[in-house]
Design an enzyme around this catalytic site. Structure first.
Site, PDB file in Angstrom:
ATOM      1  N   HIS A 101       0.860  -1.192   0.000  1.00 20.02           N
ATOM      2  CA  HIS A 101       0.000   0.000   0.000  1.00 20.02           C
ATOM      3  C   HIS A 101       0.885   1.227   0.000  1.00 20.02           C
ATOM      4  CE1 HIS A 101       0.630  -1.362   4.128  1.00 20.02           C
ATOM      5  NE2 HIS A 101       0.656  -0.091   4.480  1.00 20.02           N
ATOM      6  N   HIS A 103       0.954   5.168   1.099  1.00 18.65           N
ATOM      7  CA  HIS A 103       0.310   6.219   1.898  1.00 18.65           C
ATOM      8  C   HIS A 103       0.379   7.541   1.141  1.00 18.65           C
ATOM      9  CE1 HIS A 103       0.437   4.104   5.925  1.00 18.65           C
ATOM     10  NE2 HIS A 103       1.386   3.425   5.314  1.00 18.65           N
TER      11      HIS A 103
HETATM   12  P1  AMP Z   1       1.839   0.382   7.346  1.00 15.48           P
HETATM   13  O1  AMP Z   1       2.272   0.579   8.780  1.00 15.48           O
HETATM   14  O2  AMP Z   1       2.637   1.144   6.359  1.00 15.48           O
HETATM   15  O3  AMP Z   1       1.725  -1.088   7.020  1.00 15.48           O
HETATM   16  O4  AMP Z   1       0.397   1.023   7.273  1.00 15.48           O
HETATM   17  C1  AMP Z   1      -0.775   0.349   7.554  1.00 15.48           C
HETATM   18  C2  AMP Z   1      -1.859   1.394   7.635  1.00 15.48           C
HETATM   19  O5  AMP Z   1      -3.100   0.758   7.465  1.00 15.48           O
HETATM   20  C3  AMP Z   1      -1.919   2.122   8.984  1.00 15.48           C
HETATM   21  O6  AMP Z   1      -1.789   3.520   8.743  1.00 15.48           O
HETATM   22  C4  AMP Z   1      -3.294   1.754   9.534  1.00 15.48           C
HETATM   23  O7  AMP Z   1      -3.889   2.814  10.219  1.00 15.48           O
HETATM   24  C5  AMP Z   1      -4.054   1.385   8.266  1.00 15.48           C
HETATM   25  N1  AMP Z   1      -5.141   0.436   8.423  1.00 15.48           N
HETATM   26  C6  AMP Z   1      -5.092  -0.762   9.053  1.00 15.48           C
HETATM   27  N2  AMP Z   1      -6.289  -1.390   8.953  1.00 15.48           N
HETATM   28  C7  AMP Z   1      -7.093  -0.571   8.233  1.00 15.48           C
HETATM   29  C8  AMP Z   1      -8.448  -0.636   7.799  1.00 15.48           C
HETATM   30  N3  AMP Z   1      -9.235  -1.688   8.095  1.00 15.48           N
HETATM   31  N4  AMP Z   1      -8.948   0.390   7.086  1.00 15.48           N
HETATM   32  C9  AMP Z   1      -8.177   1.473   6.798  1.00 15.48           C
HETATM   33  N5  AMP Z   1      -6.895   1.596   7.184  1.00 15.48           N
HETATM   34  C10 AMP Z   1      -6.360   0.604   7.896  1.00 15.48           C
END
Ligand code: AMP
Ligand code: ZN
Length: 135
Positions: A101, A103
């Site tokens: 993903h 950001h």
């Molecule tokens: P990372 O730490 O780069 O893997 O980012 C994961 C991101 O996903 C974090 O910013 C979380 O807040 C976000 N996240 C986790 N679960 C969900 C969800 N169900 N819907 C939207 N965002 C999510």
């Protein structure tokens, strides 16, 4: 390719509801549930790839085009003053959801958010040694 245990696969497929701000054949863009700022979005490929290394080149190219659309909306609609586009790969780098993903984080003057790293101070020889390893 989907991963049955992956929450982002389910969100990207629309099996779990999400705050979707953009969708096309390859990607769904959702709002982060724990946003760093107003409008913090995540670009999710619809297929499961754990990280950038696994992401096919074709999608790697397309993801930045999607990011460009999103930062356009953030600039024009939210009126952000800047934005960070970043993504984490591997637990050591802070990745917590192991489905690639990207950001997109709108930034506002004096928003108090901290995104960064501790700068190193290598010698010229150390920098040169790294250069020789990588070229
Ligand atoms: P990372 O730490 O780069 O893997 O980012 C994961 C991101 O996903 C974090 O910013 C979380 O807040 C976000 N996240 C986790 N679960 C969900 C969800 N169900 N819907 C939207 N965002 C999510
Ligand atoms: Zn997945």
């Amino acid at each position: 390719m989907k991963n049955d245990n992956c929450i982002f696969c389910k969100i990207a497929a629309g099996e779990i509801p999400s705050a979707t701000i953009y969708e096309d054949d390859d990607f769904r863009v959702i709002l982060d549930i724990e946003p760093a700022s107003k409008g913090h979005a995540l670009i999710l490929p619809k297929e499961h790839y754990a990280n950038l290394y696994e992401l096919p080149e074709e999608l790697a190219t397309k993801v930045l085009v999607v990011a460009k659309k999103i930062v356009g909306a953030m600039t024009e609609v939210l009126g952000c003053d800047g934005y960070n586009v970043l993504q984490n790969n591997g637990e050591a780098a802070g990745q917590t959801v192991f489905h690639f993903h990207m950001h997109v984080i709108p930034r506002f003057v004096d928003d108090g958010q901290v995104i960064g790293w501790k700068p190193g101070s290598p010698s010229a020889e150390e920098l040169d040694a790294v250069l020789k390893e990588l070229v």
